[in-house]
Design an enzyme around this catalytic site. Sequence first.
Site, PDB file in Angstrom:
ATOM      1  N   GLY A 181       0.618   3.366   6.617  1.00  0.00           N
ATOM      2  CA  GLY A 181      -0.682   2.747   6.778  1.00  0.00           C
ATOM      3  C   GLY A 181      -1.186   2.074   5.526  1.00  0.00           C
ATOM      4  CB  THR A 182      -1.041   3.009   1.939  1.00  0.00           C
ATOM      5  OG1 THR A 182      -1.817   4.210   2.042  1.00  0.00           O
ATOM      6  CG2 THR A 182      -1.349   2.333   0.608  1.00  0.00           C
TER       7      THR A 182
ATOM      8  CB  THR B 200      17.788  -2.196   4.546  1.00  0.00           C
ATOM      9  OG1 THR B 200      18.732  -3.070   3.933  1.00  0.00           O
ATOM     10  CG2 THR B 200      18.411  -1.553   5.775  1.00  0.00           C
TER      11      THR B 200
ATOM     12  CD  GLN C 158      -6.955   9.862  10.849  1.00  0.00           C
ATOM     13  OE1 GLN C 158      -6.760  10.474  11.902  1.00  0.00           O
ATOM     14  NE2 GLN C 158      -6.408  10.244   9.708  1.00  0.00           N
TER      15      GLN C 158
ATOM     16  CG  HIS D  63       1.821  10.361   8.456  1.00  0.00           C
ATOM     17  ND1 HIS D  63       0.950  11.244   7.873  1.00  0.00           N
ATOM     18  CD2 HIS D  63       1.464   9.133   8.020  1.00  0.00           C
ATOM     19  CE1 HIS D  63       0.094  10.583   7.114  1.00  0.00           C
ATOM     20  NE2 HIS D  63       0.391   9.301   7.183  1.00  0.00           N
TER      21      HIS D  63
ATOM     22  CB  CYS E  17      -5.367   9.772   0.577  1.00  0.00           C
ATOM     23  SG  CYS E  17      -4.254   9.341   1.927  1.00  0.00           S
TER      24      CYS E  17
END
Length: 381
Positions: A70-71, A235, A177, A199, A321
């Site tokens: 996501g970051t 890759t 989220q 995740h 985080c």
Amino acid sequence: MTRVYLDYNATAPIRPEALAAATETMRLGGNPSSVHASGRAARAIVEAARDHVAALIGAPASTVVFTSGGTEANALAVESAVAAGSRRLLIGATEHDCVRATAEASAAIVEPWPVDASGVADLDWLEARLQAWSHVDGRPFAALMLANNETGVIQPVAEAAALLRAVDGWLHVDAVQAAGKIALDSRSIGADTLAIASHKIGGPTGSGALTFGPRAVLSRRMHGGGQERGRRGGTENLVGIAGFGAAAEAAFRDLSALEAQGAWRNAVAGRLSAQADVTVFGQDASRLPNTLCFAASGFSSELQVMALDLEGVMVSSGSACSSGKVKASHVLLAMGAGTLAGSALRVSGGWATTQAEWEQFADLWLAALARQQSRRRVSAA
């Protein structure tokens, strides 16, 4: 000791389907860019995963770019807007740190977009700000997360998108989220770019995606061999993408089942409010069904997390985080929580959570509060 995991907003335990897909792909091997049989099989896995992710977020598969999470997906959107000429960025006051930090590290001016006491973005402020926009600030750009990672508050992104679209602006939506917890259609809400992460929905860590609409101009995030249609070289993370795709398929299937968490969450919130002096953040706004963020004055977040962990219950004090950092949540401070921010606790369920686990959390939290109050009385005597 029975372990109860209620920190899905940090990371969801991997789904069996995702684990099986990732394991099988690891055995298979192959480079998706190779033209031989093994490479073609690997490519088929990537494209099947792309289809599943696209279905989960309501986007054409051709617009899904796989990232490392996501970051990176959020960074790709923000940096692309700046590269395309946006020189002032309107960033929601409760956005995730990765969006805020990327914006602040850019060459653009960052302007906070305020929220009300419930954590909902102020659309009147946005409309007035866009009406007063200067051409020297370039194309209007705003970032507004679909659902907050700490409070679960759902934002009026469709309304914000309409305001941006009227001035040829760009709305980026962090849906990390929200994906897998509520029905999501990036096209109907009008997001120009939208980010999700594997995740958070029960897939492996290290995989995410950004989808983009026709009005977004994406720059190249990483240079290399032209993978991801030239938007992200290198890759592909074949194993992570395979697991991501399987998790997306399962999350889409289980959307209605997750809605039941809302009733369980509300029952727990009602019980805590009836038996203790607690403040539930965002309770007057629409929220994700799996998320409860509350505070009890004088009972520090750190003590609550430790007390529950000793009992086998895993929750958090806010964004994973930001864990380990001694500072109040910028989300809660933006909502006007003041000193209560230091006593906030976030409880979040997910695909494997049961009603009994929510109830067990409530039992143990109330017991921990009683012990804390008893210690205070002894100290005061």
